[in-house]
Enzyme design. Sequence first.
Site, PDB file in Angstrom:
ATOM      1  N   HIS A  82     -63.697 -23.143  37.932  1.00  0.00           N
ATOM      2  CA  HIS A  82     -65.082 -22.864  37.592  1.00  0.00           C
ATOM      3  C   HIS A  82     -65.791 -24.157  37.183  1.00  0.00           C
ATOM      4  O   HIS A  82     -65.151 -25.127  36.765  1.00  0.00           O
ATOM      5  CB  HIS A  82     -65.152 -21.847  36.466  1.00  0.00           C
ATOM      6  CG  HIS A  82     -64.802 -20.460  36.910  1.00  0.00           C
ATOM      7  ND1 HIS A  82     -64.960 -19.374  36.102  1.00  0.00           N
ATOM      8  CD2 HIS A  82     -64.315 -19.989  38.092  1.00  0.00           C
ATOM      9  CE1 HIS A  82     -64.588 -18.286  36.758  1.00  0.00           C
ATOM     10  NE2 HIS A  82     -64.190 -18.643  37.963  1.00  0.00           N
ATOM     11  N   GLU A  84     -67.514 -24.777  34.593  1.00  0.00           N
ATOM     12  CA  GLU A  84     -67.278 -25.089  33.180  1.00  0.00           C
ATOM     13  C   GLU A  84     -65.925 -25.773  32.998  1.00  0.00           C
ATOM     14  O   GLU A  84     -65.792 -26.693  32.194  1.00  0.00           O
ATOM     15  CB  GLU A  84     -67.304 -23.797  32.338  1.00  0.00           C
ATOM     16  CG  GLU A  84     -68.599 -23.024  32.431  1.00  0.00           C
ATOM     17  CD  GLU A  84     -68.597 -21.957  33.527  1.00  0.00           C
ATOM     18  OE1 GLU A  84     -69.264 -20.931  33.336  1.00  0.00           O
ATOM     19  OE2 GLU A  84     -67.935 -22.144  34.575  1.00  0.00           O
ATOM     20  N   CYS A 110     -67.525 -16.939  32.391  1.00  0.00           N
ATOM     21  CA  CYS A 110     -66.572 -15.826  32.344  1.00  0.00           C
ATOM     22  C   CYS A 110     -65.842 -15.908  31.001  1.00  0.00           C
ATOM     23  O   CYS A 110     -66.006 -16.880  30.250  1.00  0.00           O
ATOM     24  CB  CYS A 110     -65.596 -15.919  33.512  1.00  0.00           C
ATOM     25  SG  CYS A 110     -64.397 -17.271  33.367  1.00  0.00           S
ATOM     26  N   CYS A 113     -63.653 -19.130  30.644  1.00  0.00           N
ATOM     27  CA  CYS A 113     -64.461 -20.325  30.366  1.00  0.00           C
ATOM     28  C   CYS A 113     -65.087 -20.263  28.974  1.00  0.00           C
ATOM     29  O   CYS A 113     -65.210 -21.289  28.300  1.00  0.00           O
ATOM     30  CB  CYS A 113     -65.517 -20.513  31.445  1.00  0.00           C
ATOM     31  SG  CYS A 113     -64.811 -20.987  33.036  1.00  0.00           S
TER      32      CYS A 113
END
Length: 153
Positions: A82, A84, A110, A113
Amino acid sequence: MNKKIKRPTWDEYFMKAAFLVSERSTCLRRHVGAVLVKEKQILATGYNGAPMGVEHCDSVGCLRAHLNVPSGQRHEICRGLHAEQNVLLQAAKHGVSVRESAIYITNAPCSICAKMIINAGITEVIIADNYPDEMAKKFLKEAKIKLRKIGKK
Protein backbone atom coordinates in the site's frame (compact mmCIF):
# COMPACT_ATOMS: atom_id res chain seq x y z
CA MET A 1 0.18 47.74 -8.49
CA ASN A 2 0.38 44.52 -6.46
CA LYS A 3 -1.62 41.66 -7.84
CA LYS A 4 -2.78 38.92 -5.43
CA ILE A 5 -1.62 35.50 -6.58
CA LYS A 6 -3.99 32.57 -5.99
CA ARG A 7 -1.95 29.96 -4.16
CA PRO A 8 -3.21 26.58 -2.96
CA THR A 9 -3.59 26.10 0.78
CA TRP A 10 -1.05 23.78 2.39
CA ASP A 11 -3.69 21.03 2.50
CA GLU A 12 -4.44 21.49 -1.22
CA TYR A 13 -0.74 21.55 -2.06
CA PHE A 14 0.13 18.33 -0.22
CA MET A 15 -3.02 16.50 -1.40
CA LYS A 16 -2.25 17.47 -5.00
CA ALA A 17 1.22 16.02 -4.44
CA ALA A 18 -0.36 12.78 -3.16
CA PHE A 19 -2.51 12.54 -6.29
CA LEU A 20 0.53 13.18 -8.48
CA VAL A 21 2.45 10.43 -6.65
CA SER A 22 -0.52 8.06 -7.15
CA GLU A 23 0.02 8.30 -10.91
CA ARG A 24 3.09 6.02 -10.49
CA SER A 25 0.89 3.20 -9.16
CA THR A 26 0.80 -0.06 -11.09
CA CYS A 27 -2.27 -1.41 -9.27
CA LEU A 28 -5.11 -2.41 -11.56
CA ARG A 29 -7.83 -1.68 -8.99
CA ARG A 30 -6.97 1.62 -7.30
CA HIS A 31 -4.19 4.19 -7.62
CA VAL A 32 -3.22 5.52 -4.20
CA GLY A 33 -0.58 8.08 -3.24
CA ALA A 34 0.77 9.10 0.16
CA VAL A 35 2.92 12.04 1.23
CA LEU A 36 4.51 12.41 4.66
CA VAL A 37 4.79 16.01 5.81
CA LYS A 38 6.37 17.70 8.80
CA GLU A 39 6.60 21.44 9.37
CA LYS A 40 5.30 22.10 5.83
CA GLN A 41 8.08 20.00 4.27
CA ILE A 42 7.64 16.75 2.36
CA LEU A 43 9.59 13.95 4.07
CA ALA A 44 8.79 11.04 1.74
CA THR A 45 6.29 9.83 -0.85
CA GLY A 46 4.81 6.44 -1.66
CA TYR A 47 2.34 4.81 -4.00
CA ASN A 48 0.80 1.35 -4.14
CA GLY A 49 2.58 -1.26 -6.21
CA ALA A 50 4.73 -4.36 -6.15
CA PRO A 51 8.07 -4.38 -4.30
CA MET A 52 11.24 -3.54 -6.21
CA GLY A 53 12.31 -6.38 -8.48
CA VAL A 54 8.88 -8.04 -8.40
CA GLU A 55 6.59 -8.07 -11.45
CA HIS A 56 3.89 -5.43 -11.28
CA CYS A 57 0.17 -6.14 -11.45
CA ASP A 58 -0.14 -4.31 -14.76
CA SER A 59 2.21 -6.99 -16.17
CA VAL A 60 0.95 -10.17 -14.49
CA GLY A 61 -2.61 -9.35 -13.51
CA CYS A 62 -4.42 -9.05 -10.20
CA LEU A 63 -5.13 -12.18 -8.17
CA ARG A 64 -7.66 -10.35 -6.00
CA ALA A 65 -9.60 -9.24 -9.08
CA HIS A 66 -9.36 -12.75 -10.58
CA LEU A 67 -10.84 -14.21 -7.36
CA ASN A 68 -13.48 -11.42 -7.13
CA VAL A 69 -12.23 -10.34 -3.70
CA PRO A 70 -14.10 -7.20 -2.59
CA SER A 71 -12.19 -4.00 -1.94
CA GLY A 72 -10.86 -3.81 1.61
CA GLN A 73 -10.49 -7.60 2.04
CA ARG A 74 -7.73 -10.22 1.76
CA HIS A 75 -4.80 -7.80 1.56
CA GLU A 76 -2.38 -10.67 2.17
CA ILE A 77 -2.87 -12.13 -1.32
CA CYS A 78 -2.09 -8.83 -3.05
CA ARG A 79 1.40 -8.66 -4.59
CA GLY A 80 1.56 -4.91 -3.97
CA LEU A 81 2.35 -2.78 -0.99
CA HIS A 82 0.00 0.00 0.00
CA ALA A 83 1.04 3.62 -0.51
CA GLU A 84 1.20 4.14 3.27
CA GLN A 85 3.52 1.16 3.65
CA ASN A 86 5.76 2.40 0.85
CA VAL A 87 5.98 5.95 2.19
CA LEU A 88 6.99 4.64 5.64
CA LEU A 89 9.55 2.28 4.08
CA GLN A 90 11.02 5.08 1.97
CA ALA A 91 11.41 7.28 5.04
CA ALA A 92 13.05 4.41 6.96
CA LYS A 93 15.34 3.55 4.03
CA HIS A 94 16.67 7.11 4.02
CA GLY A 95 16.81 7.53 7.80
CA VAL A 96 14.00 10.09 8.01
CA SER A 97 12.07 10.27 11.28
CA VAL A 98 8.33 10.47 10.76
CA ARG A 99 7.46 11.07 14.41
CA GLU A 100 4.89 13.85 14.81
CA SER A 101 4.37 14.14 11.06
CA ALA A 102 1.15 14.20 9.04
CA ILE A 103 0.28 11.88 6.19
CA TYR A 104 -1.75 12.94 3.16
CA ILE A 105 -3.36 9.98 1.40
CA THR A 106 -5.64 9.88 -1.62
CA ASN A 107 -7.76 7.23 0.17
CA ALA A 108 -8.33 6.39 3.82
CA PRO A 109 -5.94 3.73 5.16
CA CYS A 110 -6.84 0.09 5.70
CA SER A 111 -6.61 -1.33 9.23
CA ILE A 112 -3.10 -2.73 8.61
CA CYS A 113 -1.82 0.66 7.44
CA ALA A 114 -3.67 2.44 10.26
CA LYS A 115 -1.76 0.32 12.79
CA MET A 116 1.52 1.16 11.06
CA ILE A 117 0.64 4.87 11.05
CA ILE A 118 -0.11 4.73 14.77
CA ASN A 119 3.16 2.97 15.67
CA ALA A 120 5.20 5.28 13.42
CA GLY A 121 4.17 8.24 15.60
CA ILE A 122 2.22 10.05 12.89
CA THR A 123 -0.20 12.47 14.52
CA GLU A 124 -2.59 13.35 11.71
CA VAL A 125 -4.09 11.57 8.69
CA ILE A 126 -5.57 13.70 5.90
CA ILE A 127 -7.56 11.86 3.21
CA ALA A 128 -9.36 12.82 0.00
CA ASP A 129 -11.59 9.75 -0.27
CA ASN A 130 -12.84 6.86 1.86
CA TYR A 131 -11.87 3.17 1.92
CA PRO A 132 -14.16 0.33 3.04
CA ASP A 133 -12.43 -0.52 6.33
CA GLU A 134 -14.27 0.78 9.42
CA MET A 135 -11.80 -0.90 11.77
CA ALA A 136 -9.06 1.45 10.53
CA LYS A 137 -11.09 4.50 11.57
CA LYS A 138 -11.75 2.94 14.98
CA PHE A 139 -8.03 2.27 15.49
CA LEU A 140 -7.09 5.85 14.58
CA LYS A 141 -9.77 7.27 16.86
CA GLU A 142 -8.76 5.03 19.76
CA ALA A 143 -5.11 6.05 19.33
CA LYS A 144 -6.17 9.72 19.22
CA ILE A 145 -4.82 10.23 15.70
CA LYS A 146 -6.57 13.14 14.04
CA LEU A 147 -8.38 12.09 10.82
CA ARG A 148 -9.55 14.75 8.37
CA LYS A 149 -11.19 14.40 4.99
CA ILE A 150 -10.61 17.17 2.47
CA GLY A 151 -11.62 17.48 -1.16
CA LYS A 152 -9.47 16.40 -4.08
CA LYS A 153 -8.93 20.01 -5.19
